[in-house]
Design a protein around this motif. Structure first.
Motif, PDB file in Angstrom:
ATOM      1  N   GLY A  13       3.662  -6.986  -1.913  1.00 58.79           N
ATOM      2  CA  GLY A  13       4.464  -5.973  -1.955  1.00 58.79           C
ATOM      3  C   GLY A  13       4.562  -5.194  -0.849  1.00 58.79           C
ATOM      4  N   LYS A  24      -0.873  -5.401  -6.697  1.00 56.29           N
ATOM      5  CA  LYS A  24       0.837  -5.771  -7.091  1.00 56.29           C
ATOM      6  C   LYS A  24       1.523  -4.581  -7.952  1.00 56.29           C
ATOM      7  CE  LYS A  24      -0.773 -10.589  -7.606  1.00 56.29           C
ATOM      8  NZ  LYS A  24      -0.995 -11.979  -8.679  1.00 56.29           N
ATOM      9  N   ARG A  62       5.045   2.272  -7.382  1.00 60.06           N
ATOM     10  CA  ARG A  62       4.935   3.274  -6.420  1.00 60.06           C
ATOM     11  C   ARG A  62       4.649   4.574  -6.926  1.00 60.06           C
ATOM     12  NH1 ARG A  62       6.297  -0.048  -2.627  1.00 60.06           N
ATOM     13  NH2 ARG A  62       6.420   1.571  -0.903  1.00 60.06           N
ATOM     14  N   ARG A  79       2.346  -1.514  -5.856  1.00 55.41           N
ATOM     15  CA  ARG A  79       3.451  -1.377  -4.934  1.00 55.41           C
ATOM     16  C   ARG A  79       4.646  -1.801  -5.421  1.00 55.41           C
ATOM     17  NH1 ARG A  79       0.440  -5.085   0.184  1.00 55.41           N
ATOM     18  NH2 ARG A  79      -0.505  -3.380   0.854  1.00 55.41           N
ATOM     19  N   GLU A  80       4.564  -2.381  -6.769  1.00 52.21           N
ATOM     20  CA  GLU A  80       6.104  -2.370  -7.476  1.00 52.21           C
ATOM     21  C   GLU A  80       6.495  -0.970  -8.098  1.00 52.21           C
ATOM     22  OE1 GLU A  80       7.426  -3.974 -11.743  1.00 52.21           O
ATOM     23  OE2 GLU A  80       5.692  -4.877 -10.972  1.00 52.21           O
TER      24      GLU A  80
END
Length: 300
Positions: free
Chosen positions: A178, A130, A136, A133-134
């Motif tokens: 995500g 999580k 990056r 993917r937030e």
């Protein structure tokens, strides 16, 4: 979102300042985005300050909450504004540890049921997916497969970081966590063997036999010391090392400001100003005369 994004995964509060404090402060100063994920609150850590001994897990408890405050202050010193506990504060409990006769940490005989060491790997890794993917990140920093010195939480943090990075990049994996993201470069923390031997030699020649007791300049060194030929990057933290030491001092229950971490202030804490890394994934960038990258984002 910053053009350069660094993610660090550590086991307990204070690990980040010891291993990467100068690096974190440097990249904050350069405008990079720095995110720290801490996997446990260090509830079972040793309390080194007598007047705070009551916080110990085996006494009245409360050490985890106290160390959360210490970490908040340390991050303020380094300028890091994005800090998270894996899965939220208290999700994974400090596992504790014991010392093996060969001088490295091992899992204790009794471990709390909700200890990080006992966590389901995929469940814990999903919490990191999580974040990846937030945020990056292009660069991830964590421990080697032995967690530096064998602490079970360090080993588990390594496993979660590596597995989380793998899962985060899979296009078909849990899209509800995500949009997929592939981290370009992954580094493991390291301590240079040549620097360690030189430091030990200087200490022993000066008559100091207590700092790093049991380690000698030409003797066998512990696992957390890495042969220089395995090291890929060296971050020069001379401009930020004082903030590293100030951040470390905020972890008051875990360090003694008159102890070995803080020795050498008269020389500008030169030993702690250089932070070393092993590149385990990604393409190395340009290197200096000693064969080290000087920037973790080099080549991106």
């Amino acid at each position: 979102m910053s053009d350069r994004r660094l993610l660090l995964v550590h086991a307990h509060p204070d690990d980040e300042s010891i291993n990467n404090g100068a690096t974190m402060a440097r990249y904050v100063d350069e405008g990079a985005s720095v995110t720290l994920v801490t996997c446990t609150a260090g509830e079972m850590g040793e309390v080194l300050v007598p007047d705070l001994a009551h916080l110990a897990f085996e006494d009245k408890g409360g050490l985890g909450e106290h160390r959360r405050e210490e970490l908040t202050r340390a991050m303020r010193v380094l300028g890091v504004t994005d800090h998270r506990f894996l899965g939220g504060f208290g999700r994974f409990h400090d596992s504790g540890m014991a010392w093996h006769e060969e001088g490295h940490a091992v899992a204790a005989e009794e471990i709390p049921d909700n200890a990080f060491w006992n966590a389901d790997l995929t469940e814990a890794a999903d919490e990191l997916v999580k974040v990846i993917r937030e945020v990056r990140p292009q660069v991830l920093v964590t421990y080697d497969e032995f967690g530096g010195y064998g602490h079970p939480d360090h080993i588990q943090a390594h496993r979660v970081a590596m597995y989380g990075a793998l899962l985060a990049a899979v296009p078909s994996y849990k899209r509800d966590l995500g949009e997929p993201h592939d981290i370009a470069k992954i580094y493991w923390t390291a301590m240079s063997e040549s620097r360690m031997r030189a430091s030990l030699r200087a200490l022993r020649e000066a008559g100091d036999t207590e700092t790093f007791a049991g380690m000698e300049p030409d003797g066998k060194l512990p696992h957390f010391v890495t042969p220089d030929e395995l090291i890929s990057a060296r971050v020069d933290g001379r401009d930020t090392v004082q903030r590293k030491m100030d951040a470390l001092a905020e972890h008051r229950t875990q360090v003694q400001t008159d102890g070995p971490f803080f020795a050498g202030a008269e020389s500008g804490h030169a030993w702690w100003a250089e932070e070393f890394y092993r590149l385990v994934r990604g393409t190395p960038g340009p290197v200096d005369d000693e064969g080290f990258e000087s920037d973790l984002f080099a080549g991106l």
